[in-house]
Design an enzyme around this catalytic site. Structure first.
Site, PDB file in Angstrom:
ATOM      1  N   GLN A 114       0.417  -1.808  -0.157  1.00  0.00           N
ATOM      2  CA  GLN A 114       0.262  -0.086  -0.089  1.00  0.00           C
ATOM      3  C   GLN A 114       0.586   1.162  -0.434  1.00  0.00           C
ATOM      4  O   GLN A 114       1.509   1.240   0.892  1.00  0.00           O
ATOM      5  CB  GLN A 114      -0.889  -0.200   1.685  1.00  0.00           C
ATOM      6  CG  GLN A 114      -1.432   1.507   1.448  1.00  0.00           C
ATOM      7  CD  GLN A 114      -2.997   1.294   0.769  1.00  0.00           C
ATOM      8  OE1 GLN A 114      -3.537   0.620   0.095  1.00  0.00           O
ATOM      9  NE2 GLN A 114      -3.324   2.090   1.111  1.00  0.00           N
ATOM     10  N   ARG A 119       7.261   5.452   1.883  1.00  0.00           N
ATOM     11  CA  ARG A 119       7.773   5.867   3.798  1.00  0.00           C
ATOM     12  C   ARG A 119       8.404   5.004   4.170  1.00  0.00           C
ATOM     13  O   ARG A 119       8.363   5.089   5.133  1.00  0.00           O
ATOM     14  CB  ARG A 119       6.151   5.840   3.211  1.00  0.00           C
ATOM     15  CG  ARG A 119       5.336   4.777   3.312  1.00  0.00           C
ATOM     16  CD  ARG A 119       3.557   5.210   3.386  1.00  0.00           C
ATOM     17  NE  ARG A 119       2.963   4.029   3.265  1.00  0.00           N
ATOM     18  CZ  ARG A 119       1.536   3.705   3.936  1.00  0.00           C
ATOM     19  NH1 ARG A 119       1.353   5.215   4.530  1.00  0.00           N
ATOM     20  NH2 ARG A 119       1.726   2.516   3.224  1.00  0.00           N
ATOM     21  N   HIS A 189       1.083  12.851   1.042  1.00  0.00           N
ATOM     22  CA  HIS A 189      -0.317  12.055   1.458  1.00  0.00           C
ATOM     23  C   HIS A 189      -0.676  13.574   3.157  1.00  0.00           C
ATOM     24  O   HIS A 189      -0.710  12.950   3.653  1.00  0.00           O
ATOM     25  CB  HIS A 189      -0.648  10.507   2.029  1.00  0.00           C
ATOM     26  CG  HIS A 189      -1.548  10.107   2.584  1.00  0.00           C
ATOM     27  ND1 HIS A 189      -2.433  10.279   3.538  1.00  0.00           N
ATOM     28  CD2 HIS A 189      -1.963   8.913   2.226  1.00  0.00           C
ATOM     29  CE1 HIS A 189      -2.982   9.433   3.995  1.00  0.00           C
ATOM     30  NE2 HIS A 189      -3.370   8.968   3.116  1.00  0.00           N
ATOM     31  N   ASP A 236     -13.522   9.650   1.261  1.00  0.00           N
ATOM     32  CA  ASP A 236     -12.195   8.553   0.270  1.00  0.00           C
ATOM     33  C   ASP A 236     -12.489   9.157  -1.231  1.00  0.00           C
ATOM     34  O   ASP A 236     -13.278   8.295  -1.296  1.00  0.00           O
ATOM     35  CB  ASP A 236     -11.608   7.679   0.720  1.00  0.00           C
ATOM     36  CG  ASP A 236     -10.702   6.699   0.272  1.00  0.00           C
ATOM     37  OD1 ASP A 236      -9.811   7.732  -0.455  1.00  0.00           O
ATOM     38  OD2 ASP A 236     -10.477   6.262   0.308  1.00  0.00           O
ATOM     39  N   GLU A 286      -4.731  15.848  -0.162  1.00  0.00           N
ATOM     40  CA  GLU A 286      -3.176  15.661  -0.901  1.00  0.00           C
ATOM     41  C   GLU A 286      -3.304  15.578  -2.337  1.00  0.00           C
ATOM     42  O   GLU A 286      -4.499  15.536  -3.209  1.00  0.00           O
ATOM     43  CB  GLU A 286      -3.239  14.152  -0.702  1.00  0.00           C
ATOM     44  CG  GLU A 286      -3.786  13.472   0.977  1.00  0.00           C
ATOM     45  CD  GLU A 286      -3.948  12.104   0.549  1.00  0.00           C
ATOM     46  OE1 GLU A 286      -3.205  11.328  -0.477  1.00  0.00           O
ATOM     47  OE2 GLU A 286      -4.958  11.335   1.045  1.00  0.00           O
TER      48      GLU A 286
END
Length: 310
Positions: A114, A119, A189, A236, A286
């Site tokens: 994901q 990150r 994000h 979302d 974002e």
């Protein structure tokens, strides 16, 4: 989706600083290290190294080298406009949950983990500067065994962060250092501190939407008809071909202007009751690149973000 070709070569960087600081991301720091006026590297949560940018006007930003993640942006009043979730951990076992995490080379679910691996990896400091009193730091991420185990390409990511009195700017440059082409998606994000019931976003009216509220794997296509988009519950939603400027009212007395170059899309997210402990305290707005960017060997893609308050 047009491919942007921008030639980039490592010799443009200060190689003395590359050699001096590139190891910082991989070891605990025994003491604070000052690189440039307004730029220092020190220990943060979990003894992880972080870069602290300090403006003479009183603003401050913190960037963890793990994940290349901006975790704090304080304006001269002392207010932090970013949000780190209370469940965030600083032990490298999972990404830092909050601030401005990188999604690369994949946004969302897909063939690899994901939001990709950027990150989850240590970035390194390769340059620092002070431009007219504004501290600047540039971080670097390159392919390695971990990234190649899931995405077998050579790449270089350069991430420049510039702090001003009432703004923070970023520039991300992705370069294909392989001998074969690759494609990727990406996003920043960003978690903003907010009062979710009072937060709103302007500038999205007319955009094509992909609403993931009912089924994230099968988003509902639509069109945004609202002048002001709010967060009444679980949100979302992807906004395709979003404008280069949005305004976020965080419901806490601040209006943040989000300008960007080459981030083609936008995403709004709030988990609502899925994160009952903290959903009322933040919203994610974002800048994203939802469609694939295709890079031939030695080609680069650049995207910029500028967050500011009045």
């Amino acid at each position: 989706m047009a491919t942007v070709s921008l030639p980039f070569s490592l010799p443009n960087l200060n190689l003395r600083r590359v050699n001096r600081y590139s190891g910082m991301a991989f070891a605990s720091l025994n003491k604070e290290t000052s690189t440039t006026v307004g730029v220092r590297v020190t220990e943060g949560e979990g003894n992880l190294p972080k870069v602290v940018l300090t403006s003479p006007h009183g603003s401050e930003a913190e960037i963890y080298l793990f994940g290349g993640c901006i975790t704090s942006w304080k304006v001269p009043s002392g207010k932090d406009l970013l949000f780190v979730r209370p469940d965030a951990v600083f032990n490298k076992k999972k990404p830092i949950s909050g601030g401005v995490p990188h999604c690369f080379p994949q946004f969302g679910p897909g063939a690899i983990q994901q939001h990709g691996f950027a990150r989850n990896l240590d970035w390194s400091v390769v340059d620092s500067d002070n431009a007219d009193g504004n501290p600047v730091v540039t971080l670097l991420l390159k392919d390695g065994p971990y990234s190649r185990s899931m995405w077998d390409f050579g790449f270089q990511a350069l991430y420049k962060v510039i702090l001003n009195s009432k703004s923070i700017s970023t520039e991300l440059i992705i370069t294909n250092t392989d001998n074969k082409p690759f494609s990727f998606t990406s996003a920043l994000h960003t978690y903003f501190s907010a009062s979710v019931t009072g937060a709103s976003v302007k500038g999205l009216k007319g955009c094509k939407t992909l609403d993931k509220e009912l089924d994230p794997t099968n988003p509902v296509e639509g069109k945004e008809e609202r002048d002001v988009v709010t967060f009444p519950g679980f949100v979302d939603c992807v906004y395709l071909d979003a404008p280069s400027e949005l305004q976020l009212d965080n419901g806490l007395g601040d209006v943040i202007t989000m300008k960007n170059t080459n981030w083609s899309d936008a995403v709004l997210w709030n988990p609502h009751l899925q994160m009952e402990a903290c959903y009322k305290d933040f919203v994610c707005v974002e800048n994203a690149q939802i469609g694939n960017v295709h890079l031939e060997p030695q080609q680069s893609w650049t995207a910029k973000q500028h967050l500011s308050i009045d």
